[in-house]
Design a protein around this motif. Sequence first.
Motif, PDB file in Angstrom:
ATOM      1  N   GLY A 191       3.426 -16.364  -7.352  1.00 45.64           N
ATOM      2  CA  GLY A 191       1.972 -16.459  -7.235  1.00 45.64           C
ATOM      3  C   GLY A 191       1.324 -15.269  -6.566  1.00 45.64           C
ATOM      4  O   GLY A 191       0.179 -15.348  -6.110  1.00 45.64           O
ATOM      5  N   LEU A 192       2.040 -14.164  -6.514  1.00 39.72           N
ATOM      6  CA  LEU A 192       1.524 -12.940  -5.884  1.00 39.72           C
ATOM      7  C   LEU A 192       1.068 -11.980  -6.981  1.00 39.72           C
ATOM      8  O   LEU A 192       1.898 -11.444  -7.731  1.00 39.72           O
ATOM      9  N   LYS A 193      -0.245 -11.777  -7.086  1.00 40.88           N
ATOM     10  CA  LYS A 193      -0.791 -10.917  -8.140  1.00 40.88           C
ATOM     11  C   LYS A 193      -1.253  -9.595  -7.545  1.00 40.88           C
ATOM     12  O   LYS A 193      -2.225  -9.539  -6.810  1.00 40.88           O
ATOM     13  N   PRO A 194      -0.565  -8.495  -7.861  1.00 50.94           N
ATOM     14  CA  PRO A 194      -0.963  -7.200  -7.304  1.00 50.94           C
ATOM     15  C   PRO A 194      -2.218  -6.658  -7.985  1.00 50.94           C
ATOM     16  O   PRO A 194      -2.477  -6.935  -9.163  1.00 50.94           O
ATOM     17  N   ASP A 195      -2.987  -5.877  -7.244  1.00 46.78           N
ATOM     18  CA  ASP A 195      -4.145  -5.190  -7.826  1.00 46.78           C
ATOM     19  C   ASP A 195      -3.714  -3.990  -8.648  1.00 46.78           C
ATOM     20  O   ASP A 195      -4.410  -3.573  -9.571  1.00 46.78           O
ATOM     21  N   VAL A 196      -2.579  -3.420  -8.284  1.00 48.69           N
ATOM     22  CA  VAL A 196      -2.007  -2.301  -9.032  1.00 48.69           C
ATOM     23  C   VAL A 196      -0.534  -2.610  -9.257  1.00 48.69           C
ATOM     24  O   VAL A 196       0.166  -3.031  -8.337  1.00 48.69           O
ATOM     25  N   ALA A 197      -0.070  -2.441 -10.492  1.00 39.30           N
ATOM     26  CA  ALA A 197       1.347  -2.600 -10.822  1.00 39.30           C
ATOM     27  C   ALA A 197       1.677  -1.529 -11.853  1.00 39.30           C
ATOM     28  O   ALA A 197       1.234  -1.605 -12.998  1.00 39.30           O
ATOM     29  N   GLU A 198       2.438  -0.504 -11.444  1.00 36.76           N
ATOM     30  CA  GLU A 198       2.683   0.615 -12.349  1.00 36.76           C
ATOM     31  C   GLU A 198       3.918   1.393 -11.920  1.00 36.76           C
ATOM     32  O   GLU A 198       4.355   1.303 -10.773  1.00 36.76           O
ATOM     33  N   VAL A 199       4.454   2.139 -12.859  1.00 38.07           N
ATOM     34  CA  VAL A 199       5.474   3.130 -12.543  1.00 38.07           C
ATOM     35  C   VAL A 199       4.731   4.450 -12.404  1.00 38.07           C
ATOM     36  O   VAL A 199       4.013   4.875 -13.307  1.00 38.07           O
ATOM     37  N   THR A 200       4.880   5.088 -11.261  1.00 33.22           N
ATOM     38  CA  THR A 200       3.998   6.206 -10.934  1.00 33.22           C
ATOM     39  C   THR A 200       4.742   7.301 -10.175  1.00 33.22           C
ATOM     40  O   THR A 200       5.921   7.153  -9.827  1.00 33.22           O
ATOM     41  N   MET A 201       4.048   8.402  -9.939  1.00 33.65           N
ATOM     42  CA  MET A 201       4.524   9.461  -9.046  1.00 33.65           C
ATOM     43  C   MET A 201       3.766   9.274  -7.733  1.00 33.65           C
ATOM     44  O   MET A 201       2.564   9.524  -7.667  1.00 33.65           O
ATOM     45  N   ARG A 202       4.464   8.825  -6.689  1.00 34.67           N
ATOM     46  CA  ARG A 202       3.822   8.511  -5.413  1.00 34.67           C
ATOM     47  C   ARG A 202       4.018   9.661  -4.427  1.00 34.67           C
ATOM     48  O   ARG A 202       5.144  10.120  -4.207  1.00 34.67           O
ATOM     49  N   ALA A 203       2.930  10.117  -3.839  1.00 37.23           N
ATOM     50  CA  ALA A 203       2.990  11.227  -2.883  1.00 37.23           C
ATOM     51  C   ALA A 203       3.763  10.802  -1.631  1.00 37.23           C
ATOM     52  O   ALA A 203       3.535   9.723  -1.093  1.00 37.23           O
ATOM     53  N   GLU A 204       4.679  11.664  -1.186  1.00 38.13           N
ATOM     54  CA  GLU A 204       5.448  11.388   0.029  1.00 38.13           C
ATOM     55  C   GLU A 204       4.590  11.575   1.276  1.00 38.13           C
ATOM     56  O   GLU A 204       4.752  10.886   2.274  1.00 38.13           O
ATOM     57  N   ASN A 205       3.657  12.536   1.232  1.00 35.80           N
ATOM     58  CA  ASN A 205       2.724  12.785   2.328  1.00 35.80           C
ATOM     59  C   ASN A 205       1.344  13.048   1.740  1.00 35.80           C
ATOM     60  O   ASN A 205       1.228  13.495   0.598  1.00 35.80           O
ATOM     61  N   THR A 206       0.300  12.772   2.515  1.00 38.36           N
ATOM     62  CA  THR A 206      -1.060  12.933   2.005  1.00 38.36           C
ATOM     63  C   THR A 206      -1.843  13.959   2.817  1.00 38.36           C
ATOM     64  O   THR A 206      -1.485  14.273   3.955  1.00 38.36           O
ATOM     65  N   ILE A 207      -2.906  14.466   2.201  1.00 39.94           N
ATOM     66  CA  ILE A 207      -3.809  15.410   2.852  1.00 39.94           C
ATOM     67  C   ILE A 207      -5.204  14.777   2.892  1.00 39.94           C
ATOM     68  O   ILE A 207      -5.735  14.384   1.847  1.00 39.94           O
TER      69      ILE A 207
END
Length: 241
Positions: A191-207
Amino acid sequence: MAGHSKWANIQHRKGRQDEKRGKIWTRVIREITVAARQGGGDLAMNPRLRLAVEKAKAANMPADTVKKNIDKATGNLEGVNYEEIRYEGYGIGGAAIIVDCMTDNRVRTVAEVRHAFSKYGGNMGTEGSVAFQFKHVGQFVFAPGTSEDKVMEVALEAGADDVVTDDDGAIEVLCAPPGFEAVKAALEAAGLKPDVAEVTMRAENTIALSGGDGQRMQKLLDMIEDLDDVQELYHNAEISE
């Protein structure tokens, strides 16, 4: 594990996507075409195609349109031959940008992407110049207020690698790309519905970017994303209003 504040950026991106529903279809059709051409038209044997068809359903694409494009890709109908190309570069403040394209004209595409980078103060880089700052993952994002304990219990049991609570209360579940479907099914069954569900390139650090820098970066990202041949756009900027 604590993370950065991403919720505002995720909501902005979703809003931009909602504004461009027509283009969503074009992107999904190209993804279906390439996935079917590479892995065949059998959904049961082709995880990438399954994911593309899910995106098509989410965008309310008719089943006939989906089937027609799978048939084109697998040789049953005549279709366009797309190739996948990745461009990398830097935006405002040295923010890293990855641009994934599908195109039938490589010369046109690289010219358009380079122009977008240069117009708003970015720079095209060489292959591999920024990709090392990202990780290829399955990502699920839940809105602030979701039960962290429940998400963690279900996700880790299903084989997720990590559960990250961002500074603003959003919860991210991260997994290896091959485990994406299993984790997604487990979360939905609970019953847990995510707002985003995708295979992606996730940044290790942000600016972090704000004020004029943030506005210029957003203009750069918008211009790149509006290009016809762009499928996906990844970056490590956190832009505050």
